[in-house]
Every structure is written in structure tokens, then in C-alpha cells.
Design an enzyme around this catalytic site. Structure first.
Site, PDB file in Angstrom:
ATOM      1  CB  CYS A  72      36.980  37.006  39.915  1.00  8.88           C
ATOM      2  SG  CYS A  72      37.817  35.732  38.680  1.00  8.88           S
ATOM      3  N   GLY A  73      39.447  35.865  42.097  1.00  9.80           N
ATOM      4  CA  GLY A  73      41.026  35.321  42.286  1.00  9.80           C
ATOM      5  C   GLY A  73      41.463  35.215  40.926  1.00  9.80           C
ATOM      6  CG  HIS A  74      40.392  32.257  38.008  1.00 12.24           C
ATOM      7  ND1 HIS A  74      41.460  31.359  38.382  1.00 12.24           N
ATOM      8  CD2 HIS A  74      39.337  31.565  38.782  1.00 12.24           C
ATOM      9  CE1 HIS A  74      40.886  30.092  38.872  1.00 12.24           C
ATOM     10  NE2 HIS A  74      39.726  30.322  38.893  1.00 12.24           N
ATOM     11  CB  CYS A  75      39.818  38.830  37.995  1.00 14.25           C
ATOM     12  SG  CYS A  75      38.210  38.384  37.320  1.00 14.25           S
TER      13      CYS A  75
END
Length: 502
Positions: A72-75
Site C-alpha cells: 500500500c502506497g499510503h502505508c
């Protein structure tokens, strides 16, 4: 040769067997590690799984857990801020700790806590596993630290005498103080809840009778003290209804803003995050003394609309230059006034700019009463707008084309900067090429950043609307696969997709 190969095979087999034993031992060792309730750390963040989760809850009074996915990019973006916050909390010996769970690997935990998106942050308090609190703070290190600090200690500072409360109020530009005759009562507890959530403000609480008297209070009241605009704003607690946390939060947000804001890089988040339904904008050139003087009457008009209309000054030669295209304006149009309804992005302007406070108040009230029509943007139609397969519509030409009762019109509403629109451009051209010889079908597009329509609001890009032939001004939104074949089925079937056989 056969005997030699057989021997060689036995020798190799024995070697493989030794390797298998080692691999098996390593595997058992790894399984033992996973099954253990030992808690490891990475950058001060506890690494949790289903076998050590209960132990972590029992050992830490406040535990903020990030449920993440490795891909996950946001993570990935959150990870360094999360680690920094973990280090800060640990350095100040806070009872609060941060932890993380790979929700894609620990599916039992993900299911137990209803994890459906990443990252999801939940706070576990005093080992309670059944009712974790959703994280509501900012996704940066400072936001996480302050949110946790509010839950680790009292959310409001107890102010016990006149000197302490005076120093507290003067310590910052803006503070909130709750005056309660019973700090264990329901109203005070609701106040503490608000204080725990609003981590960007500083909260104090007072109980002593002399402090009530010092600030002219006789009953439970929440006071907002500011070093700008009015010095003290009181929000009395309703004796019958008590203290409504949502309403108090809204009032504090509204009154914490300056009566007139200037649109800058630093204030833009406050302006758009205030959730005030209307914005009244004064566009001016700050390098002009004559235009600067218009702020006085603008401010004079603002007081009666607090909470309903936010007054904002926009410097057309500064940070405000970037928003001019949204209004179809240039710096040469200043000074001028606009009112924006935030929900619909509808814009309103006076027939003729009048900068007196009475004229501004009259104009705003007329808009709020529905007596003023929105000012709609429209580009000029290109000379060849109807000669290409995809017809180019603008605000001025939309009505005559889209609601032509002899034609079925399929319109793509787009933004030039939108990557989804750019990716779909070739498909839309191919569709138009397919139907260019059909008199009854029109494939069109409109740049919604430069053109506005009175009764159609576009909330996302691209948006596709179909306007069927015939009376009634019907409009059907297309919400299926965006490929030429699906578009064709939709058009051939009169604006609906045929049901596929099971």
C-alpha cells in the site's frame, strides 16, 4: 558405470538429506518464533501478530496499532512519520506506544477488527480488545504524537487560581477554557471528550467560584480566548440539553478563525477545513493602497454572518493568483467580489461591484435568500466545434446541443489535467468515429473546469451523461465499463445496457 552412478547418487542423497535436516530445523525455528508471544520492534514500533497481540495489550496502557498492507502506497508514505512519532513518545516516557500489524498476513486479526482499508489505525486502551477507538488525528508525526498525548494525560489543564488562569490564557493566541461547577458532571465530561479530539487547540478547565466571577460567568460555560478579533467568546451550556460535543466542536472551529482570513499557503487548509457553507471573497492587489483600503468595509460586513459565510481576502498577485482560473478571472479584474457556495461550487457576483459594507451585506443576504442567479463560466466555442467526430461543447452552446429533441447526445465532462480523462481520450475519439455518420447520435465533450451549467454539477472526472432524444430534458449517467464496445451497447440500447445472459 551403473555402480559408480549409484554410489554417486547415494553420496549426493546423503548430502541432500543433511541439507533437508538443516532446512527442517530452520523451518521449525521460524515456526517457534511466529508462535512465540515475544514482541519485536522495528524503529520503536512494536511488530504484532496473532500470537503476541494479547501480550502487547496487557503490557501497554495505550496502544495505537496501524493495520497495513506492505504494497500500500499510503502505508509506505506513513511509515517514516509513524516511526518518528513512536520514537518521540518513547523518549518522553509516555505510557503510549505504537505498533503495527501486517493485515494481509495476519488475516485473523484483520477480520476481528474489521479492517477493510489501509492504513487503518486503532487505539486500544487498558487492554480492552473489544472496543478500540478509531484514530481521528492527522497522518503525520506531530499529529500522531499530539493525539496520543491527549489520551495519555488529562485532555485539559486544571486551572486553580487567578494567576494560573491568566498566565494560561496569555500563553497562546487562542485557548479554550471550560468553566464547570462540577468537574465530574456530564457537561464537563463532554468537554473533556472534545478536548481529546481537538488536538490542535489548547484546553483548560476551571471549577473555582472566584474564576467564574473573574470572567463574568454565573453558570457552566465554555470560553474561547483569543488575541485577535473579540477577546472572549462565550458558549453557555444549555441547562436542559447539556453540552453537545458535535455542536461545541463546530462552534470552536468557526470562532477560532479570524473574522476575515487572508488566503495564503499557511491558511488554505484552515479555510477549506472550516466547513462553513459559503465563502465571500474579496479579490484585490495588495500592492495598491486604494485596493487595500477596501478591507475595512469588507471586515465591517463580516460580523453578522459568522458561521454562515467565511470572509476571505485574496491577493491576485500572491498566493491567490493560482485560483483565478477557477473563477474565469485575471489579475486585471481586481478589485472584485465573489460569493461561492461550497457544496455546489456555484459562484455569484454583483451586477456591479460595490464595496460598501451595506452593499456587501445586502448582496450576501440576497444570495442566501435565493434571489441571485449563479454566475456561470463559459469558454468561447471553437470555430470547428462541430466539424470533428467529437463535438466540443461550452457553457453557451450546451443547452442547444444536449437538449436537442431530435438527437441522442452522449457527453464526457472532463478536466484537462485529469489522468483518467487523458487515458480515456483515445477511446472517446474511437467511439465518435464509429458514430460520426449517424444523424441521431452525437458524441461530445465539455471541459468542466472552464464551463459551468446551472442545473448540472460535476463532482468527479470524467463524468459521462447521456441525453436521450425527445421531450422532457432527461439525463442518464453512465456508470459501467469505459470501453468502446460497452459504450456502443449502451447507445444502441437507448441509454441502458442490455441484460447479459447468466
Amino acid at each position: 558405470l551403473v555402480l559408480s552412478l549409484a554410489w554417486l547418487g547415494l553420496a549426493l542423497g546423503a548430502e541432500d538429506k543433511d541439507e533437508e535436516v538443516v532446512e527442517e530445523e530452520d523451518k521449525e525455528k521460524k515456526e517457534d518464533e511466529v508462535l512465540s508471544d515475544e514482541i519485536k520492534e522495528e524503529d520503536n514500533v512494536l511488530v504484532l501478530h496473532e500470537h503476541n497481540f494479547a501480550r502487547a495489550l496487557s503490557e501497554h496502557q495505550l496502544l495505537l496499532v496501524e493495520f497495513y498492507a506492505p504494497w500500500c502506497g499510503h502505508c509506505q508514505q506513513l511509515a517514516p512519520a509513524f516511526a518518528q512519532a513512536a520514537a518521540e513518545l518513547r523518549n518522553e516516557s509516555s505510557p503510549a506506544r505504537l505498533a503495527k500489524v501486517d493485515a494481509t498476513a495476519q488475516t485473523a486479526l484483520a477480520t476481528e477488527f474489521g479492517i477493510t482499508s489501509y492504513p487503518t489505525l486503532k487505539l486500544f486502551r487498558d487492554g480492552n480488545r473489544t472496543h478500540p477507538l478509531a484514530y481521528t488525528g492527522r497522518m503525520d508525526s506531530q499529529g500522531i504524537v499530539r493525539w496520543m498525548q491527549r489520551r495519555a494525560g488529562p485532555s485539559a489543564t486544571l486551572l486553580q487560581d487567578t494567576d494560573i488562569i491568566a498566565a494560561f490564557i496569555n500563553s497562546q493566541d487562542l485557548v479554550v477554557v471550560g468553566f464547570f461547577k462540577d468537574l465530574k458532571g456530564e457537561a464537563a465530561q463532554a468537554f473533556f471528550e472534545v478536548a481529546a479530539e481537538m488536538v490542535d487547540m489548547t484546553f483548560g478547565v476551571a471549577e473555582a467560584a472566584e474564576l467564574f466571577e473573574m470572567y463574568g460567568l454565573s453558570a457552566d460555560t465554555v470560553c474561547l480566548f483569543k488575541k485577535f478579533d473579540e477577546r472572549q467568546t462565550n458558549f453557555p451550556v444549555d441547562p436542559s440539553r447539556g453540552l453537545d460535543t458535535a455542536e461545541l466542536t463546530r462552534l470552536l472551529r468557526i470562532h477560532s478563525l479570524q473574522l476575515v482570513m487572508e488566503f495564503t499557503n499557511e491558511t488554505s487548509n484552515e479555510i477549506f477545513g472550516a466547513k462553513i457553507p459559503h465563502h465571500m471573497l474579496l479579490f484585490l492587489n495588495k500592492s495598491s493602497p486604494d485596493q487595500l483600503s477596501l478591507r475595512d468595509s469588507f471586515r465591517a460586513a463580516a460580523g453578522g454572518f459568522r458561521g454562515e459565510v467565511l470572509f476571505v481576502v485574496v491577493d491576485v498577485t500572491g498566493h491567490g493568483a493560482d485560483v483565478l482560473p477557477f473563477f474565469g478571472m485575471t489579475a486585471a479584474d481586481a478589485p472584485t467580489l465573489r460569493l461561492v457556495k461550497m457544496e455546489s461550487n456555484r459562484k455569484y457576483r454583483m451586477e456591479q461591484d460595490n464595496f460598501s459594507d451595506s452593499a456587501i451585506r445586502t448582496f450576501i443576504q440576497a444570495v442566501l435568500d435565493g434571489k441571485v442567479k449563479p454566475h456561470l463560466l463559459s469558454a468561447e466555442p471553437p470555430e470547428d466545434w462541430d466539424t470533428r467526430p467529437v463535438k466540443v461543447l461550452v457553457g453557451k452552446t450546451f443547452e442547444q446541443v444536449a437538449f436537442d429533441e431530435t438527437k441522442n447526445v452522449f457527453v464526457k465532462f472532463y478536466a484537462p489535467w485529469c489522468p483518467h480523462c487523458q487515458a480515456m481520450a483515445a477511446t472517446w475519439e474511437e467511439l465518435a468515429e464509429r458514430y460520426k455518420d449517424r444523424e441521431d447520435i452525437v458524441i461530445a465533450e465539455m471541459d468542466s473546469t472552464a464551463n459551468e451549467l446551472e442545473n448540472i454539477t460535476i463532482h468527479g472526472y470524467p463524468t459521462l451523461h447521456y441525453f436521450p432524444a425527445g421531450p422532457g430534458r432527461k439525463m442518464i449517467e453512465f456508470k459501467s465499463n469505459r470501453d468502446v464496445e460497452t459504450f456502443s451497447k449502451f447507445l444502441e440500447n437507448g441509454g441502458t445496457l442490455p441484460e447479459e445472459p447468466p
